[in-house]
Write a protein that holds these residues in place. Structure first.
Motif, mmCIF file in Angstrom:
data_model
loop_
_atom_site.group_PDB
_atom_site.id
_atom_site.type_symbol
_atom_site.label_atom_id
_atom_site.label_comp_id
_atom_site.label_asym_id
_atom_site.label_seq_id
_atom_site.Cartn_x
_atom_site.Cartn_y
_atom_site.Cartn_z
ATOM 1 N N UNK A 147 -29.810 -97.454 -77.765
ATOM 2 C CA UNK A 147 -30.650 -97.986 -76.703
ATOM 3 C C UNK A 147 -30.005 -97.820 -75.350
ATOM 4 N N UNK A 148 -28.697 -97.836 -75.279
ATOM 5 C CA UNK A 148 -28.032 -97.800 -73.984
ATOM 6 C C UNK A 148 -27.411 -96.443 -73.667
ATOM 7 N N UNK A 149 -27.612 -95.459 -74.527
ATOM 8 C CA UNK A 149 -27.046 -94.160 -74.226
ATOM 9 C C UNK A 149 -28.022 -93.340 -73.416
ATOM 10 N N UNK A 150 -27.521 -92.305 -72.780
ATOM 11 C CA UNK A 150 -28.387 -91.459 -71.981
ATOM 12 C C UNK A 150 -27.808 -90.073 -71.910
ATOM 13 N N UNK A 151 -28.618 -89.133 -71.402
ATOM 14 C CA UNK A 151 -28.181 -87.757 -71.385
ATOM 15 C C UNK A 151 -27.664 -87.365 -70.008
ATOM 16 N N UNK A 152 -26.620 -86.598 -70.008
ATOM 17 C CA UNK A 152 -26.093 -85.933 -68.827
ATOM 18 C C UNK A 152 -26.087 -86.823 -67.596
ATOM 19 N N UNK A 153 -26.554 -86.287 -66.445
ATOM 20 C CA UNK A 153 -26.500 -87.040 -65.192
ATOM 21 C C UNK A 153 -27.715 -87.943 -65.117
ATOM 22 N N UNK A 154 -27.806 -88.876 -66.011
ATOM 23 C CA UNK A 154 -28.943 -89.777 -65.966
ATOM 24 C C UNK A 154 -28.540 -91.175 -65.565
ATOM 25 N N UNK A 155 -27.256 -91.450 -65.574
ATOM 26 C CA UNK A 155 -26.797 -92.763 -65.159
ATOM 27 C C UNK A 155 -26.037 -92.653 -63.868
ATOM 28 N N UNK A 156 -26.281 -93.578 -62.982
ATOM 29 C CA UNK A 156 -25.736 -93.445 -61.638
ATOM 30 C C UNK A 156 -24.388 -94.083 -61.443
ATOM 31 N N UNK A 157 -23.815 -93.766 -60.322
ATOM 32 C CA UNK A 157 -22.553 -94.361 -59.929
ATOM 33 C C UNK A 157 -22.782 -95.803 -59.525
ATOM 34 N N UNK A 158 -21.957 -96.699 -60.036
ATOM 35 C CA UNK A 158 -22.067 -98.098 -59.650
ATOM 36 C C UNK A 158 -21.555 -98.278 -58.232
ATOM 37 N N UNK A 159 -21.720 -99.456 -57.690
ATOM 38 C CA UNK A 159 -21.329 -99.707 -56.304
ATOM 39 C C UNK A 159 -19.836 -100.010 -56.231
ATOM 40 N N UNK A 160 -19.083 -98.958 -56.262
ATOM 41 C CA UNK A 160 -17.638 -99.143 -56.130
ATOM 42 C C UNK A 160 -17.055 -97.862 -55.562
ATOM 43 N N UNK A 161 -15.736 -97.775 -55.551
ATOM 44 C CA UNK A 161 -15.048 -96.597 -55.030
ATOM 45 C C UNK A 161 -15.424 -96.281 -53.583
ATOM 46 N N UNK A 162 -15.728 -97.292 -52.803
ATOM 47 C CA UNK A 162 -16.004 -97.059 -51.397
ATOM 48 C C UNK A 162 -17.399 -96.609 -51.095
ATOM 49 N N UNK A 166 -31.092 -94.217 -70.746
ATOM 50 C CA UNK A 166 -31.330 -93.799 -72.120
ATOM 51 C C UNK A 166 -32.716 -94.145 -72.614
ATOM 52 N N UNK A 167 -33.220 -95.327 -72.219
ATOM 53 C CA UNK A 167 -34.551 -95.729 -72.676
ATOM 54 C C UNK A 167 -35.623 -94.798 -72.118
ATOM 55 N N UNK A 168 -35.519 -94.461 -70.831
ATOM 56 C CA UNK A 168 -36.555 -93.630 -70.232
ATOM 57 C C UNK A 168 -36.538 -92.210 -70.791
ATOM 58 N N UNK A 169 -35.358 -91.654 -71.063
ATOM 59 C CA UNK A 169 -35.318 -90.315 -71.655
ATOM 60 C C UNK A 169 -35.784 -90.343 -73.107
ATOM 61 N N UNK A 170 -35.524 -91.446 -73.812
ATOM 62 C CA UNK A 170 -36.031 -91.581 -75.178
ATOM 63 C C UNK A 170 -37.551 -91.568 -75.197
ATOM 64 N N UNK A 171 -38.166 -92.367 -74.332
ATOM 65 C CA UNK A 171 -39.624 -92.408 -74.284
ATOM 66 C C UNK A 171 -40.196 -91.050 -73.905
ATOM 67 N N UNK A 172 -39.592 -90.395 -72.916
ATOM 68 C CA UNK A 172 -40.071 -89.067 -72.524
ATOM 69 C C UNK A 172 -39.988 -88.096 -73.691
#
Length: 525
Positions: A1-16, A169-175
């Protein structure tokens, strides 16, 4: 449920990175600026393939987990692609003159895609823009709030009620599971950043997209425009309310990745439905029958409660609207503590005050205890409008790996349901079958034993099912090449085994039906 493909998850608000809240303004939906921005992105090869080539597989995969350091190291150069990755994916301030060499800077600032930082020597993105490869090689872009392209194991880190996520991951699964046949009208309920509407635009003449969050509708318009897709009919409201405005509106395809999280209250619009327990998922499934055209499909992701003293399969059967066949697959089950911890982390609550975290955790468990919930299931629900007097409702658990995309597999499932419904046992025995492609047979038993303890047929594609068969079932499947009828094959098997053909014909159709239903055998026209 929480996995996703390639560049589908974004950078969190850190690292400046730059991190405005979701309450800040969005870029204007101006076609002239959007076209120019799209052209510039493509010219710089700011695409899924371009990112993989620039970053390399390890950094590319790390970015999908919201780990930005490898990507920061890979973008130390000053080329156009490095500039865009830093600006839109890593959400770093970039020197104005550097951006001006890549994008139509003045237009992007005026329309709100970029904003000046400090003295104006640097600019930053106001939204996350993420390359997304379409199923036929299309270069698409998904727009979402900064830091919210689904934030990986650490959660998105935002408590903003109206935040709009990107691809997860959920949105790519549904697609992937959605049936992709040409249709006149498609409906995307709870569109978010517009991923499902974008996919539907490839095969639907008209796409309607709804959301309770007006910010999501604006972002969906940006996603479609920046991806070069046709505009959708965007409507604000909850569930089916927006399409009730047009009396008699019906659709050939309904899709939804709804806010299915079962939580104590509607804290975050993008995930918490605000209804008690799993009532939101039940409501969206039960309501679909009224809005589907004959032969149309409705496909959802959902959570459902496993309640003490109740079969979860019967709970889901009760959701299926009259006149619809259904195929429901439970992909995952979590106990209530795992479930609460997952979604508390999703919101970044584990990084807040320990006492506040404990109080929220306790409230979640209180909610489950009050409803006698012992676990929560996650999976796929597909409906097809048939009006059949005896609908087919298949509810099963399959937590094993599958091969996406599964849209054709879903469509074929319902085609087999139609065939089985139209053929009684006598007609089945007169029919011919062909073994589906990439099915192998496995025999399990003690070494040196004359006969195996059991025989398993296993699919290499699609659902990748495995099913146990007896000697007759294995022999039958092995000779199905579409030339002989099922009855003649069984007569030959009976002769080889020294059995009475009539008895074998009587007891085998049920096994053949199972093999057809599960896709191991295909009826030959």
């Amino acid at each position: 449920m929480r996995t996703s493909c390639a560049i589908s998850r974004g950078a969190s608000r850190h690292n400046g990175g730059v991190s405005p809240t979701a309450s800040e303004s969005l870029p204007a939906d101006r076609s002239d600026v959007t076209r120019g921005l799209r052209d510039a992105l493509l010219s710089a090869e700011f695409t899924a393939d371009g990112l993989l080539e620039l970053l390399g597989a390890p950094a590319y995969a790390a970015l999908a987990r919201s780990e930005t350091v490898p990507a920061l190291r890979a973008t130390r150069g000053e080329g156009p692609l490095e500039t865009l990755v830093r600006l839109f994916l890593l959400q770093q301030p970039v020197l104005r003159e550097r951006v001006a060499g890549v994008l139509p800077l003045d237009a992007c600032l005026e329309s709100g895609w970029l904003r000046g930082i400090g003295t104006g020597a640097e600019v930053a993105a106001t939204v996350d823009v993420r390359p997304y490869g379409g199923p036929d090689g299309e270069d698409w872009f998904i727009v979402s709030d900064l830091g919210c392209a689904v934030g990986g194991a650490g959660g998105i880190g935002s408590h903003d009620e109206g935040v709009v996520l990107g691809v997860g991951g959920a949105s790519t699964t549904l697609a992937g599971i959605t049936v992709r046949t040409p249709v006149a009208a498609a409906l995307d309920i709870g569109t978010g950043s517009g991923i499902q509407a974008l996919h539907a635009s490839r095969h639907a003449t008209q796409v309607t997209a709804t959301d309770l969050n007006p910010r999501a509708l604006h972002i969906t318009a940006l996603t479609l425009a920046l991806s070069g897709a046709p505009a959708a009919d965007l409507r604000e409201g909850s569930l089916y309310e927006p399409v009730d405005q047009g009396a008699g509106a019906t659709y050939d395809l309904i899709v939804s990745n709804p806010p299915f999280v079962i939580s104590p209250g509607a804290r975050l619009t993008y995930r918490d439905g605000g209804m008690s327990g799993d009532d939101l998922c039940r409501s969206i499934v039960q309501g679909a029958g009224e809005y589907l055209n004959d032969g149309g499909h409705a496909q959802f992701l959902a959570n459902w409660q496993h309640v003490e003293g109740e079969e979860w399969t019967e709970r889901l059967r009760s959701w299926v609207p009259r006149g619809c066949d259904a195929w429901i697959v439970q992909r995952e089950v979590q106990d209530i503590t795992q479930y609460a911890e997952l979604w508390l982390r999703d919101a970044g609550d584990h990084r807040t005050d320990p006492a506040a975290y404990a109080a929220r955790y306790d409230a979640w468990l209180d909610e489950f205890e009050a409803r006698k919930v012992k676990a929560v299931g996650f999976g796929w629900i597909t409906l097809r409008k048939t009006g059949a007097a005896e609908p087919s409702i298949v509810v099963e658990e399959w937590p094993h790996p599958v091969e996406q995309p599964l849209g054709d597999t879903v469509r074929a499932h319902f085609a087999r349901v139609d065939w089985l419904r139209a053929h009684d046992d006598a007609a089945l025995l007169e029919s011919s079958f062909r073994l589906s492609g990439e099915v192998v047979q496995e025999q399990v038993g003690l070494p040196g034993a004359e006969d195996p303890e059991h025989v398993v047929l296993r699919q290499g594609r699609g659902m990748r099912r495995a099913t146990k068969v007896d000697t007759v079932g294995a022999g039958f499947a092995g000779v199905c090449d579409g030339t002989l009828s099922a009855g003649r094959i069984l007569d030959a098997i009976a002769q080889l085994m020294g059995e009475e053909p009539v008895l074998l014909r009587d007891r085998t159709p049920a096994q053949i039906r199972t093999l057809v239903e599960q896709g191991f055998l295909e009826p030959v026209a």
